[in-house]
Design a protein around this motif. Sequence first.
Motif, mmCIF file in Angstrom:
data_model
loop_
_atom_site.group_PDB
_atom_site.id
_atom_site.type_symbol
_atom_site.label_atom_id
_atom_site.label_comp_id
_atom_site.label_asym_id
_atom_site.label_seq_id
_atom_site.Cartn_x
_atom_site.Cartn_y
_atom_site.Cartn_z
ATOM 1 N N GLU A 1 0.881 -1.134 0.004
ATOM 2 C CA GLU A 1 0.171 0.155 -0.418
ATOM 3 C C GLU A 1 1.025 0.861 -0.046
ATOM 4 O OE1 GLU A 1 -3.836 -1.039 2.398
ATOM 5 O OE2 GLU A 1 -2.614 -0.962 3.391
ATOM 6 N N VAL B 1 -1.797 7.685 -4.116
ATOM 7 C CA VAL B 1 -2.103 7.232 -2.620
ATOM 8 C C VAL B 1 -3.507 6.244 -2.139
ATOM 9 C CG1 VAL B 1 -2.068 8.584 -0.142
ATOM 10 C CG2 VAL B 1 -1.139 9.277 -1.412
ATOM 11 N N ASP B 2 -3.336 4.980 -1.023
ATOM 12 C CA ASP B 2 -3.784 4.287 -0.348
ATOM 13 C C ASP B 2 -4.165 4.597 0.228
ATOM 14 O OD1 ASP B 2 -4.338 2.712 -2.530
ATOM 15 O OD2 ASP B 2 -1.800 1.992 -2.410
ATOM 16 N N VAL C 1 -3.952 7.453 4.409
ATOM 17 C CA VAL C 1 -3.325 8.303 4.396
ATOM 18 C C VAL C 1 -2.991 8.339 6.201
ATOM 19 C CG1 VAL C 1 -3.641 11.238 4.993
ATOM 20 C CG2 VAL C 1 -4.449 9.907 2.732
ATOM 21 N N ASN D 1 -9.814 13.061 -2.189
ATOM 22 C CA ASN D 1 -9.070 11.938 -2.601
ATOM 23 C C ASN D 1 -10.505 11.068 -1.636
ATOM 24 O OD1 ASN D 1 -6.446 12.060 -3.446
ATOM 25 N ND2 ASN D 1 -6.703 13.909 -3.226
ATOM 26 N N VAL E 1 -8.781 6.828 0.040
ATOM 27 C CA VAL E 1 -8.032 6.066 0.830
ATOM 28 C C VAL E 1 -8.539 6.248 2.338
ATOM 29 C CG1 VAL E 1 -6.541 8.448 -0.290
ATOM 30 C CG2 VAL E 1 -7.736 8.890 1.283
ATOM 31 N N LYS F 1 -8.742 5.949 5.645
ATOM 32 C CA LYS F 1 -7.844 7.387 6.956
ATOM 33 C C LYS F 1 -7.475 6.834 7.661
ATOM 34 C CE LYS F 1 -11.610 8.700 4.886
ATOM 35 N NZ LYS F 1 -12.011 8.212 4.483
#
Length: 187
Positions: free
Chosen positions: A43, A116-117, A119, A147, A150, A152
């Motif tokens: 990831e 991005v996968d 954050v 996004n 993603v 979180k």
Amino acid sequence: MLEEKNRLRDIMREKREKLTQKERLSKSETICQNVLSIIKPGETVMGFASKELEVNTEPLLKMLLKNKNPLVMPIIVKEDKSLRLSYLKDLSHLVPSTFGVPEPIGHEIPVPEGAVDVVILPMLAFDKRGGRLGYGSGYYDRFLEKNTDVKKIAVAFACQETEEVPLEDNDVLMDYVITENGVAFKR
């Protein structure tokens, strides 16, 4: 609403300041291990380089690099209050920049849109709904608006939990909130 948020920010800063450096480092190490258990191999992870009183993310960043997870760091763009993203290959490339936040200035490797996968987000307060209170500039909220897919993961010390974070329409709920005690919230 702003006054209520600012009052909560002040309270949480005080709580965080009461932790000793030794406590912060020990709790941070545990938080980083807890976060690593959620991240899957391969990831692409957008992390952040912590400031002094925040959860120390250095152990997490080191482990992500060691595990060969593509690591992305945000660079604050004050002009339009956005985040510019750069891959990070080496922690020595981080230098204090905007607001004293370490960023990979001078070593930027642009990140394609949608790469991005996951954050990892800093915060001042959280609640059991996945509500997150940031520092008030909205950089991460604007990033998350664009996004939406993603994962979180917000990190904080357990003492930063509050009954209810005051939320506005543009505030984004977290998928996970991780403390030294484990997963405090999971969507």
